[in-house]
Design an enzyme around this catalytic site. Structure first.
Site, PDB file in Angstrom:
ATOM      1  CE  LYS A  85      47.255  37.482  25.329  1.00 29.32           C
ATOM      2  NZ  LYS A  85      45.912  36.882  25.158  1.00 29.32           N
TER       3      LYS A  85
HETATM    4  C1  E4P Z   1      43.194  36.960  27.300  1.00 30.13           C
HETATM    5  O1  E4P Z   1      44.115  37.643  26.933  1.00 30.13           O
HETATM    6  C2  E4P Z   1      43.246  35.482  27.374  1.00 30.13           C
HETATM    7  O2  E4P Z   1      43.690  35.002  26.150  1.00 30.13           O
HETATM    8  C3  E4P Z   1      41.934  34.860  27.722  1.00 30.13           C
HETATM    9  O3  E4P Z   1      41.185  35.689  28.568  1.00 30.13           O
HETATM   10  C4  E4P Z   1      42.096  33.456  28.235  1.00 30.13           C
HETATM   11  O4  E4P Z   1      40.988  33.047  28.945  1.00 30.13           O
HETATM   12  P1  E4P Z   1      40.222  31.675  28.804  1.00 30.13           P
HETATM   13  O5  E4P Z   1      40.966  30.842  27.803  1.00 30.13           O
HETATM   14  O6  E4P Z   1      40.152  31.097  30.163  1.00 30.13           O
HETATM   15  O7  E4P Z   1      38.874  32.059  28.273  1.00 30.13           O
END
Ligand code: E4P
Length: 220
Positions: A85
């Protein structure tokens, strides 16, 4: 349709994999830090509960191009079925190009509007993670995700959206009914996909009515 779980908690991953058809697990630096264990230990424990077909997503932590590339290569070496990622920034986009050229699968993350997702797709990202709920503070996050999907379709880009940052099942439902291919769900939302107090009430009534006549709570 791919159902993905957004957690690094091994107990929860194991539990949800038994209940749901879990395609993979997404993490980010916050999610991993929450486990308060060494990074490699968290990854090894997740790897142990996932089968080889289930994909694991792990995010780079550094924010400059060289370090992102170096961390991306390291993450890619941790497991066969792993996706790196990379947040969509100027350095992140450069890193996506380089890692993609090396054959490393990338999920472009922290996407807060459709154009960010579109340029990441052009750079070779395999997956895009629009932050649906976070976006909703500025625009309609569900709508923006659907627009991104339309932009990809219009230009025959097969980059896949994994809708992220989801905070209620209403958002999930809207995305699925509008054809979004994948969602990554935090543990509480994953549970809310199937739990319903009315179902529990109905089951209680079945059990009680059965018990009144047969004096047992089992069939045999
Ligand atoms: C997913 O890959 C993300 O890391 C995650 O959904 C981030 O979302 P949030 O930090 O708003 O919960």
């Amino acid at each position: 349709m791919k159902l993905i779980i957004d957690t690094a908690n091994v107990k929860e991953i194991k539990r949800l994999c038994e209940i749901l058809n879990v395609w993979g697990v997404t993490t980010n630096p916050t999610i991993i830090a929450r486990e308060n264990k060494p990074f490699e230990k968290v990854i090894a424990e997740i790897d142990e509960v996932l089968d080889k077909k289930q994909t694991l997503f792990v995010q780079v932590v550094s924010t400059d191009y060289e370090s992102m590339v170096e961390e991306g290569r390291y993450i890619a070496s941790l497991r066969k079925n792993i996706v790196v990622k990379v947040p969509v920034t100027a350095d992140g986009l450069k890193a996506i190009k380089t890692l993609h050229k090396e054959g490393i699968k990338i999920l472009a993350t922290a996407i807060n509007n459709a154009t960010q997702g579109f340029v990441a797709a052009l750079n070779g990202a395999e997956y895009l993670a629009p932050y649906v709920n976070r976006m909703s503070n500025y625009t309609d996050g569900v709508e923006e995700t659907i627009i991104l999907q339309e932009m990809l379709d219009e230009h025959d880009l097969d980059t896949e959206i994994i809708a992220a940052s989801l905070k209620n099942t209403g958002q999930v439902k809207e995305l699925i009914r509008n054809g979004i291919e994948s969602v990554t769900l935090p543990v509480d939302i994953a549970d809310l996909m199937y739990l319903n107090p009315a179902t529990d009430e109905a089951i209680d009534a079945f059990t009680n009515n059965w018990y009144k006549v047969y004096n047992k709570k089992t069939l045999r």
